[in-house]
Design an enzyme around this catalytic site. Structure first.
Site, PDB file in Angstrom:
ATOM      1  N   SER A  36       0.851  -1.187   0.000  1.00 43.19           N
ATOM      2  CA  SER A  36       0.000   0.000   0.000  1.00 43.19           C
ATOM      3  C   SER A  36       0.886   1.236   0.000  1.00 43.19           C
ATOM      4  O   SER A  36       1.883   1.288   0.725  1.00 43.19           O
ATOM      5  CB  SER A  36      -0.910   0.007   1.232  1.00 43.19           C
ATOM      6  N   LYS A  90     -15.240  -6.158  -3.993  1.00 41.06           N
ATOM      7  CA  LYS A  90     -16.277  -5.767  -4.949  1.00 41.06           C
ATOM      8  C   LYS A  90     -16.110  -4.301  -5.329  1.00 41.06           C
ATOM      9  O   LYS A  90     -15.635  -3.500  -4.508  1.00 41.06           O
ATOM     10  CB  LYS A  90     -17.673  -6.037  -4.376  1.00 41.06           C
ATOM     11  N   ASP A 168     -21.611   2.094  -6.300  1.00 46.25           N
ATOM     12  CA  ASP A 168     -20.671   1.473  -5.367  1.00 46.25           C
ATOM     13  C   ASP A 168     -21.425   0.794  -4.230  1.00 46.25           C
ATOM     14  O   ASP A 168     -21.176  -0.383  -3.942  1.00 46.25           O
ATOM     15  CB  ASP A 168     -19.676   2.509  -4.839  1.00 46.25           C
TER      16      ASP A 168
END
Length: 307
Positions: A36, A90, A168
């Protein structure tokens, strides 16, 4: 059996809130690394880039990809080509073609690819699905309204192409609907509201049906303040069913049903572990396909700027 050595790429709010507790609570996994640019996890080896992580830790068995969908495809390709099993947050990609490409690549490299839909693992979903097998629905109403400023503070990626906007959260509702209904639905019409200064919608109204003529309506809105609404109402003719709180409560004819207690993300990781052990994949794109259909078929309406 030996624990699956897991890495997480894209460490943000969803990782801290959901992935990390689920992984630490599952003895099938050992969290060994993260990749990250901005964040790390205490006690876990951290890298800034997934390329560096994969090169430095060849012992990694699986990677959970939790960065925004616009950036997930290349990361997934790198992980799969390195022989790693891949968990996709997702939505599984920015486009249907990306996901199909990853499905083919995972099969070619004999690794697991899991397109996760966390809302399908809410405790009421399978109970409702089982009920509707015996009592076919006549009408379905989805009401999914929340406050974007609360859930996505200062996150510009959601307003950019590929960020999906109100879809979203709305795709979570679609993941439930496509799981519980006995017939496949298809979109008939849609209206999408775009803020004048943004490239993705802030609200959407969708109308679906299926081969049996079931009426399925969905109302998605990102402008709701106060109490949030994640409801699905189903009429079967002889019963009224109300799935509440995104699938964490189920009421049938105003009587609340007792539900399993396992949380969404613990259930996701249990399923991911099982897929890896069986050397299988689970890549359902139905929710993303319905979103793509909405962008293709929907009327575009310009509304007030989002500030």
């Amino acid at each position: 059996m030996q624990a699956i050595k897991l890495a997480i790429a894209g460490v943000g709010k969803i990782v801290y809130d959901q992935h990390l507790p689920a992984v630490l609570g599952n003895k099938d996994f050992e969290l060994v690394a993260t990749a990250s640019r901005n964040n790390t996890i205490d006690g876990v080896q951290g890298f800034r880039h997934i390329e560096e992580m994969l090169a430095s830790r060849p012992d990694i068995d699986a990677v959970s990809l939790c960065m925004p969908p616009q950036y997930r495809y290349e990361a997934a390709r790198l992980a799969i080509r390195a022989g790693k099993n891949v968990f996709l947050e997702k939505p599984p990609g920015a486009t249907l073609s990306e996901v199909e490409s990853l499905r083919e690549l995972a099969a070619a490299h004999a690794v697991t690819l899991f397109a996760s839909w966390h809302s399908r693992h809410a405790p009421a979903v399978q109970v409702l699905k089982d009920y509707l097998r015996e009592h076919p629905p006549r009408q379905v109403k989805v009401i999914w309204r929340e406050d974007v400023r609360h859930w996505h503070p200062d996150q510009e990626w959601i307003w950019q192409p590929g960020g999906l906007g109100v879809f979203d959260p709305g795709i979570n509702a679609l993941s439930i609907v496509t799981e519980i209904l006995p017939e496949e639905i298809f979109l008939r019409q849609a209206a999408l509201e775009f803020p004048a200064n943004r490239q993705t919608p802030i609200a959407a109204q969708l109308s679906f049906t299926d081969a049996a003529g079931t009426d399925v309506q969905a109302d998605f809105d990102w402008r709701q303040t106060g109490e949030q609404t994640w409801d699905i109402l189903v009429d079967t003719g002889d019963a009224h069913l109300h799935l509440k709180k995104g699938g964490h409560e189920l009421w049938i004819n105003q009587a609340q049903r007792e539900l399993p207690v396992e949380g969404e993300y613990p259930s996701l990781y249990r399923h991911f572990s099982d897929l890896i052990r069986r050397r299988s994949s689970d890549v359902d794109v139905a929710p993303l396909r319905h979103v793509a259909d909405a962008f293709m078929l929907g009327q575009h309406i310009v509304t007030d700027p989002f500030i």
